[in-house]
Design a protein around this motif. Sequence first.
Motif, PDB file in Angstrom:
ATOM      1  N   THR A   1       5.966  -6.402   3.770  1.00  0.00           N
ATOM      2  CA  THR A   1       5.402  -5.658   4.895  1.00  0.00           C
ATOM      3  C   THR A   1       4.446  -4.581   4.409  1.00  0.00           C
ATOM      4  O   THR A   1       3.356  -4.398   4.966  1.00  0.00           O
ATOM      5  CB  THR A   1       6.523  -5.023   5.741  1.00  0.00           C
ATOM      6  N   ILE A   2       4.849  -3.860   3.362  1.00  0.00           N
ATOM      7  CA  ILE A   2       3.962  -2.856   2.783  1.00  0.00           C
ATOM      8  C   ILE A   2       2.674  -3.520   2.308  1.00  0.00           C
ATOM      9  O   ILE A   2       1.563  -3.047   2.571  1.00  0.00           O
ATOM     10  CB  ILE A   2       4.655  -2.127   1.617  1.00  0.00           C
ATOM     11  N   PHE A   3       2.834  -4.646   1.630  1.00  0.00           N
ATOM     12  CA  PHE A   3       1.674  -5.390   1.119  1.00  0.00           C
ATOM     13  C   PHE A   3       0.763  -5.845   2.248  1.00  0.00           C
ATOM     14  O   PHE A   3      -0.468  -5.683   2.200  1.00  0.00           O
ATOM     15  CB  PHE A   3       2.182  -6.579   0.299  1.00  0.00           C
ATOM     16  N   HIS A   4       1.339  -6.415   3.294  1.00  0.00           N
ATOM     17  CA  HIS A   4       0.531  -6.926   4.396  1.00  0.00           C
ATOM     18  C   HIS A   4      -0.169  -5.798   5.155  1.00  0.00           C
ATOM     19  O   HIS A   4      -1.282  -5.985   5.656  1.00  0.00           O
ATOM     20  CB  HIS A   4       1.399  -7.745   5.348  1.00  0.00           C
ATOM     21  N   LYS A   5       0.473  -4.650   5.242  1.00  0.00           N
ATOM     22  CA  LYS A   5      -0.182  -3.521   5.898  1.00  0.00           C
ATOM     23  C   LYS A   5      -1.342  -3.000   5.062  1.00  0.00           C
ATOM     24  O   LYS A   5      -2.295  -2.431   5.589  1.00  0.00           O
ATOM     25  CB  LYS A   5       0.827  -2.399   6.152  1.00  0.00           C
ATOM     26  N   LYS A   6      -1.246  -3.243   3.749  1.00  0.00           N
ATOM     27  CA  LYS A   6      -2.284  -2.733   2.847  1.00  0.00           C
ATOM     28  C   LYS A   6      -3.315  -3.785   2.455  1.00  0.00           C
ATOM     29  O   LYS A   6      -4.502  -3.489   2.397  1.00  0.00           O
ATOM     30  CB  LYS A   6      -1.632  -2.180   1.569  1.00  0.00           C
ATOM     31  N   GLU A   7      -2.875  -5.012   2.176  1.00  0.00           N
ATOM     32  CA  GLU A   7      -3.781  -5.980   1.563  1.00  0.00           C
ATOM     33  C   GLU A   7      -3.788  -7.376   2.184  1.00  0.00           C
ATOM     34  O   GLU A   7      -4.701  -8.140   1.922  1.00  0.00           O
ATOM     35  CB  GLU A   7      -3.459  -6.134   0.067  1.00  0.00           C
TER      36      GLU A   7
END
Length: 255
Positions: free
Chosen positions: A126-132
Motif C-alpha cells: 500500500t505504501i508502495f502503491h501510494k508512492k510509485e
Amino acid sequence: MQLKLKNPIIFFDLETTGINIVNDRIVEISVLKVSPNGMEETKTVRVNPGMPIPKQASDIHGITDEDIKDAPSFKEVGKELARFIEGCDLAGFNSNRFDIPLLAEEFLRNGIDIDFSKRKFVDVQTIFHKKEQRTLSAAYRFYCDKNLEDAHSAEADVTATYEVLKAQLDRYSDLKNDIEFLSAYSSFNRNADFAGRIIFDEDGDEVFNFGKHKGRKVKDIFAKEPSYYAWMMNGDFTLYTKKVLTAVKLREFQK
C-alpha cells in the motif's frame, strides 16, 4: 534506516492453493521477526493444506502436492506459530487484503485462539502503491537496487518486503519511522474485519461496507432485520467477518 519499534514486528508471506480467502489454504509460510533491539529471526515451514494444489498455483510458487505430502497440517503448526507472533505487530506485501485475512481464517478454522485486535498492520504494498504504483519485484529493484531472485518463494518475498520498507523510510521524509503511523498510512479503511465487509464509522460503530445495507450500522440492521444476521452466518463470508458480526449481536443483546 532501521525500524523504530515499540513491539516486535513480524514480516510474513504466504504461499497458498489460491486467492479465495474463504476456501483456499496455506501451503507455505515464512516469518521474519524483528525485535526492538534489532535482532532478527526467520522461520519457514511448508504446510499440507489437506486439498490438492491447483496447477495454476503451483506454476506461480513452485510447490506441488508431492512437495507437501509429508508436511504437517496447519493445525499441527498453528499453535507454535501463534506463540511466535504473540505480542507482535504484522507486516507484509498486500498483507492487509490477503495474507492477514487468510491467516486469520486458518487460525479460526483450526480452533486456535489468537487476538489480532490490538495489533498494528503495515502493508508495504500500500505504501508502495501510494508512492510509485509497482509490483514487489519492481519495488525491490526501485528501492534496493537489487533483482528479486526466487520471486514467489515465501522466504525471498518476506525478506525483500522487510528491506523495501526500510528503504522506503530512507527515501520518503514524510514517512514516520513509527509502526502506528505506518499502519494507519497503509490502511485504506478502518476495517472491523479483515475482508473489509465491515468497517468502523466516525462514531466507532461497525458499518456494512457492501450490499443493500452499505453505509448503515450493523446494530441497526440487526435490530430491524434479524434475519440478515442468519443470512450472513450461513453465507460465503469469512469466519472472521462472522466473528465480528456475532460480537456485535451479543454486545447489543447484553445491553
